[in-house]
Design a protein around this motif. Structure first.
Motif, short mmCIF file in Angstrom:
data_model
loop_
_atom_site.label_atom_id
_atom_site.label_comp_id
_atom_site.label_asym_id
_atom_site.label_seq_id
_atom_site.Cartn_x
_atom_site.Cartn_y
_atom_site.Cartn_z
N PRO A 261 0.80 -1.23 0.00
CA PRO A 261 0.00 0.00 0.00
C PRO A 261 0.83 1.28 0.00
N MET A 262 1.99 1.25 0.64
CA MET A 262 2.85 2.43 0.63
C MET A 262 3.38 2.70 -0.78
N ASN A 263 3.68 1.62 -1.52
CA ASN A 263 4.16 1.81 -2.89
C ASN A 263 3.11 2.49 -3.75
N VAL A 264 1.83 2.18 -3.49
CA VAL A 264 0.76 2.85 -4.24
C VAL A 264 0.79 4.36 -3.97
N LEU A 265 0.96 4.74 -2.71
CA LEU A 265 1.02 6.17 -2.37
C LEU A 265 2.25 6.83 -3.00
N PHE A 266 3.39 6.15 -2.96
CA PHE A 266 4.60 6.73 -3.53
C PHE A 266 4.46 6.91 -5.04
N ASN A 267 3.90 5.91 -5.71
CA ASN A 267 3.71 6.02 -7.16
C ASN A 267 2.73 7.14 -7.50
N SER A 268 1.71 7.32 -6.67
CA SER A 268 0.76 8.40 -6.91
C SER A 268 1.45 9.76 -6.81
#
Length: 432
Positions: A261-268
């Protein structure tokens, strides 16, 4: 520049929410496609599908770096619209040349992997062009349209794969997955065409795909950064595979998986942050905005780490199976690493807007340093030391990025916004 005030803030919050949701849908699509393929295929068939999908993921990352990340740095409505038209044309043309050339070269080669790659080549223009439109919507500050197209992609791809009979070969699965992207591509094209029409009295600029192959295009540097980062992660896996037991490798990869889930935020933040940040006037205000983002993302990383550490053992085993016991011991180190990545991602976003060419040297030096810290940490304290070595590398990279931001901030006269040249027009010899 949109007006400030409650309406502007609400639009900004809605844009951020749409961006995060779009990244989440895209990430979930990738996960569920692999899950469905694994359930339908034999072990050998899924290994072929996974190999083809991994190669697609690399090609997708190259396209995002070369076209998408440079596109979202464009400013001015007229220039953004022109850049979007050129970006879509270049992506469609380049992916067709590469994909169909790959298909022609591999079509008559024996072996399921070669045939799977040949089919990937045939559908490559569909899947890459559809994904590339997401960055056009981002540059146009319309992330909710990207969310609509990607949601349609999910809703078509998963049922199309799920209705295939058990034991379906990898070649057929690749073909179904690729063709299922056509509806999202068509819908995205219709939505995008309406937004790219010239304003009344405005002359439509010609599509310029040659700008993407000229020397000095920023995408060339971003591809190198992607290559370094991707190579670093691969080196980390290879290094642990050479020097560590398989359980240690699985433990570290399992801990990383828990922070998806953190990777989703970083990619966003990386994909959709620049157009929003360009709406902020002045260098000082840009830096303050991304500093607040850094604190928020780091806080989310700490909170997510706490949630994972409080999970009961049976819930952890439901997530990772037998790997949970080893991975849970790494959560403090991995959580610290992701908190540092949050600080570094926000700093990277700031430099991408203020001085895009400043990021490559830092990325190269500290990505390679992270590998050395990881291997050194493993030598000192096993896999736990490796995890803390990765955290140290991420921390030092974040420090270096924020120090460079401080230098750019001092160089900007009276906090004025540093001019960000067009990605297609920036000379190769621009100062670092």
């Amino acid at each position: 520049m949109e007006p400030d005030g409650p309406d502007g803030k609400r639009r900004g919050v809605a844009a951020v929410a749409s961006s995060v949701a779009d990244q989440g849908v895209a990430a979930f699509t990738n996960i569920i496609v692999l899950v469905v393929a694994a359930r339908l295929s034999s072990a050998a068939g899924f290994s072929v599908f996974s190999m083809v999908y991994m190669i697609f993921t690399v090609l997708l990352g190259v396209n995002v770096s070369y076209v998408g990340q440079a596109l979202v740095l464009e400013r001015g409505s007229r220039r953004v619209r022109a850049a979007c038209r050129s970006a879509v044309a270049f992506t469609a043309t380049a992916s067709a040349v590469l994909g169909w050339g790959m298909a022609a070269a591999l079509l008559f080669v024996h072996g399921s992997t070669a045939r799977g790659l040949a089919v990937l080549g045939l559908v490559l223009p569909v899947v890459l062009t559809q994904d590339g439109m997401r960055y056009c919507f981002s540059a146009l500050r319309l992330p909710h349209l990207a969310l609509a197209a990607d949601t349609l992609r999910l809703l078509v791809a998963v049922p199309a794969l799920a209705v295939q009979p058990h034991g379906t070969g990898a070649v057929r699965l690749v073909a179904v997955w690729g063709v299922s992207g056509v509806p999202a591509l068509l819908v995205g094209a219709v939505l995008l065409r309406r937004r790219l029409r010239p304003a009344p009295g405005e002359v439509r600029p010609p599509v310029d795909i040659r700008s993407y192959v000229r020397r000095g295009h920023l995408g060339q540097r971003f591809v190198v950064e992607f290559g370094v980062g991707n190579a670093t992660s691969q080196l980390a896996v290879v290094g642990l595979g050479l020097f560590a037991a398989p359980l240690a490798v699985g433990a570290l990869r399992g801990a990383t998986t828990l922070f998806g889930p953190m990777n989703v935020l970083f990619n966003s933040a990386t994909a959709f942050g620049p157009p929003l940040l360009n709406r902020v006037r002045g260098t000082d205000r840009k830096v303050r905005a991304t500093a607040a983002l850094a604190v928020m993302l780091a806080g989310v990383a700490v909170a997510w780490t706490a949630v994972l550490m409080l999970l009961p053992p049976h819930a952890g085993r439901a997530l990772l199976g037998d790997t949970w016991a080893a991975s849970s011991a790494l959560l403090p180190a991995s959580g610290s690493q992701y908190a540092c990545i949050a600080l570094g991602t926000s700093a990277l976003l700031t430099l991408r807007v203020l001085r895009p060419r400043a990021t490559l040297p830092i990325q190269v030096v500290f990505s390679l340093a992270s590998v050395l810290f990881m291997l050194g940490g493993y030598r000192l304290d096993g896999v736990l030391g490796a995890a803390w070595g990765l955290a140290l590398g991420s921390a030092l990279k974040a420090v270096a990025l924020w120090l460079r931001i401080g230098a750019e901030r001092r160089a900007a006269p009276h906090g004025a916004a540093a001019p960000a040249p067009s990605p297609a027009e920036t000379p190769a010899a621009a100062p670092q």
